[in-house]
Design an enzyme around this catalytic site. Structure first.
Site, short mmCIF file in Angstrom:
data_model
loop_
_atom_site.label_atom_id
_atom_site.label_comp_id
_atom_site.label_asym_id
_atom_site.label_seq_id
_atom_site.Cartn_x
_atom_site.Cartn_y
_atom_site.Cartn_z
N ASP A 98 -12.64 5.72 1.40
CA ASP A 98 -11.76 5.65 1.41
C ASP A 98 -11.11 6.89 1.65
OD1 ASP A 98 -8.46 5.16 1.42
OD2 ASP A 98 -8.31 3.17 -0.22
N ASP B 200 1.20 -0.81 0.06
CA ASP B 200 0.12 -0.24 -0.29
C ASP B 200 0.41 1.19 -0.08
OD1 ASP B 200 -1.62 2.27 0.67
OD2 ASP B 200 -2.30 1.19 2.69
N GLU C 37 -7.08 0.98 -4.47
CA GLU C 37 -7.07 0.02 -3.13
C GLU C 37 -8.18 0.10 -2.10
OE1 GLU C 37 -5.54 4.37 -2.14
OE2 GLU C 37 -3.60 3.68 -2.82
N LYS D 254 3.15 11.34 -3.50
CA LYS D 254 1.67 10.44 -4.38
C LYS D 254 1.19 11.56 -5.67
CE LYS D 254 -1.17 7.20 -3.65
NZ LYS D 254 -2.05 6.21 -2.13
#
Ligand code: AMP
Length: 577
Positions: A169, A7, A146, A69
């Site tokens: 999420d 992850d 994810e 990211k």
């Protein structure tokens, strides 16, 4: 060959492996599961990743990069000292660190991984993630979403589940919503939506700018003039945000550039209600993707059986209350929201490895964005170029293969430059250009000569484009999967060479570096009469590290630890491990 699941998060990253018929989390060099996605380039050029780099971010932000990211899929670079790095390069350092932790934990070389990405990542962002893996020496066997990974974990442990689920999420930097149906270990993703620029860090930033306002300051001015002060305040707000889960109010004093309390400003008190009010605009932004996913799934909110929360930021009380009131049911947080995605990635790895423990599990996913080509449209006898024509609509189940027929727009047109786009915009330029393909071999003749375009999209996000010209039988094929279509092999080679020269801080000394960085960060907060004592101990510790003799520095390290705990400082090494 073992495949690990990773992850790769905005704030934290972690990995897991499928062992003894279940997913097992892999600890870092500090014995923790979470590795902060923070990279520092020290003055001597060595690269430091994780907890120690996160500590340095407060005292030396110019040497540190975080939240990169969010830059995946762009060509933006972050300057660290006299070198600059792109998001895939920085991510590759985090992946390298996870790889070496896994190798240490499993006592073997690891060269394959499944990496998770936000469901809403576009193809460029996904390719950038794959590229980061390659740069870290990992073959990325699959990139999965994810929320899908989170659902795999729920599906793995709850074998009798038969439900329509919504997975929400909210990580450090991205927000995803996925609706899926689970039926006897068969997981069918129905729809996904999201925003790649909304996460827990925005909640911290919002809090910091409001706190500054309470001090009578403007965040833009502080950011420009006193970046160190802002970095310290953000750190305090991050801690306060977590504390507000358990307490009604928190007190924040304004840190100075060096970490002292600014004596000219009285501390401010922030009540939970006030914090929640500040967060309302961000919470409201969550609803748009939620409504889009429900609409695409063709469902009514009442048809959802459960709402599952994933990602650290979903722990916020105000978020849970907000979702409960808007979605008319209490969301569930059965597994640790920080860990459930990495565990799902390890389950996906087990599926790829045909592990017997998951042989009855089946999963189908959807493509999160529409895929199509640029076309010209006829208006009043004239062809106007620049329109987007979808071939595969968003939220279509993958793998999928769809074909559409198009035709030439002028007489004796023997070739077409086919531009492939991804997105929801009506005009091609509002979408993301994924690649181009030259289609030739169209026989001379009148306009309107047909050609068939077939798109095949698979779960790894690889798009295959096939064009057939029926009149000549000529076929053209292109696989749009290069790490970055804007980069040629020579540029890739240059990056690989640049990274080969990078020196990493030795893994077995990371613990010392973390303690040193922690002490340097808190030095400003230590009462003046104790500061000299701590400073002296730090000099001894640093000197002992230079000697390279473990018996010497371990002694100094233990003394430092004893000093910290006897003066009420919690150096929580290994606390989540
Ligand atoms: P992740 O990327 O899933 O690790 O999520 C990290 C984000 O979750 C960061 O922005 C944290 O501030 C946030 N977070 C973690 N724990 C909490 C908590 N208890 N309350 C509020 N936010 C949290």
């Amino acid at each position: 060959m073992t495949i690990i699941g990773i992850d790769l998060g905005t704030t934290n990253s972690l990995s897991a492996v499928f062992e003894s018929e279940r997913p097992v989390l892999i600890p870092s060099a500090h014995g923790r599961y979470l590795t902060p996605s923070v990279v520092a380039r020290l003055e001597d050029g060595q690269i430091l990743v994780g907890d120690a780099a996160k500590e340095l971010r407060v005292t030396k932000p110019h040497l540190c990069a975080s939240r990169f990211k969010r830059l995946m899929g762009t060509q933006e670079a972050i300057q660290l000292g006299n070198q600059s790095f792109t998001a895939p390069e920085l991510s590759s350092f985090v992946l390298r660190s996870l790889k070496s932790d896994a190798e240490k934990f499993l006592s073997k070389t690891i060269s394959k991984a499944v990496i998770t990405v936000p469901a809403y990542f576009n193809d460029l962002q996904r390719r950038a993630t794959r590229f980061a893996g390659e740069l870290a020496g990992l073959e990325v066997v699959r990139v999965i979403n994810e929320p899908t990974a989170a659902a795999l974990t729920y599906g793995f442990y709850d074998r009798d589940l038969r439900k329509k689920l919504m997975v929400i999420d909210l990580g450090g930097g991205t927000f995803d919503v996925t609706i899926m149906e689970v039926f006897e270990r068969m997981l069918e993703i129905i729809a996904s939506a999201g925003e790649s620029m909304l996460g827990g860090e925005d909640f911290t930033d919002k809090m910091a700018s409001n706190v500054l306002m309470k001090f009578g300051l403007q965040s833009e001015v502080v950011e420009h003039k006193y970046p160190l002060q802002l970095a310290r305040l953000k750190q305090k707000c991050e801690e306060a945000k977590l504390k507000l889960l358990a307490t009604e109010a928190v007190e924040i004093s304004l840190p100075s550039q060096s970490g002292d309390v600014d004596p000219s400003k009285q501390p401010v008190s922030i009540h939970r209600d006030e914090f929640e009010k500040w967060m309302e605009p961000l919470l409201t932004r969550l609803m748009r993707p939620i409504e889009r996913a429900i609409g695409d799934a063709n469902l009514d909110v009442n048809q959802l059986d459960e709402i599952l929360l994933v990602g650290g930021a979903t722990r916020m009380d105000c978020l849970q209350k907000f979702l409960a009131s808007r979605l008319k049911r209490k969301p569930l947080c059965q597994y640790n929201p920080d860990e459930v995605v990495a565990m799902g990635a390890a389950i996906q790895a087990a599926l790829i490895e045909d592990n017997a423990a998951v042989e009855d599990m089946v999963m189908t996913d959807v493509c999160p964005h529409t895929l199509g080509i640029e076309v010209s449209k006829l208006f009043g006898g004239e062809f106007i170029p620049g329109y987007f024509e979808p071939i595969i609509h968003r939220n279509t189940t993958i793998p999928v293969s769809k074909e559409k027929q198009f035709s030439t727009v002028s007489a004796n047109q023997t070739e077409v430059q086919l531009r492939v786009y991804q997105g929801e915009g009506r005009r091609a330029e509002d979408n993301l250009l994924l690649g181009e393909l030259k289609v030739d071999g169209i026989p001379l003749g009148r306009s309107g000569a047909p050609f068939d375009v077939r798109f095949s999209y698979d779960p790894s996000g690889i798009l295959e484009v096939e064009v057939v010209v029926p009149q000549s039988g000529k076929t053209h094929r292109a696989v749009i999967s290069h790490p970055d279509s804007r980069m040629n092999p020579k540029q890739v080679e240059q990056i690989v060479r640049k990274l080969q020269k990078v020196k990493f801080y030795p893994r077995d000394l990371l613990e010392n570096k973390l303690l040193l960085s922690y002490c340097e960060r808190i030095l400003g907060e230590v009462p003046i009469h104790l500061r000299e004592e701590l400073n002296g101990m730090l000099d001894v510790f640093e000197n002992s590290l230079r000697s390279g003799d473990p018996s010497f520095y371990e002694l100094a390290r233990n003394q430092l630890r004893i000093w910290l705990s006897s003066h009420g400082f919690t150096f929580d090494e290994g606390s989540d491990g």
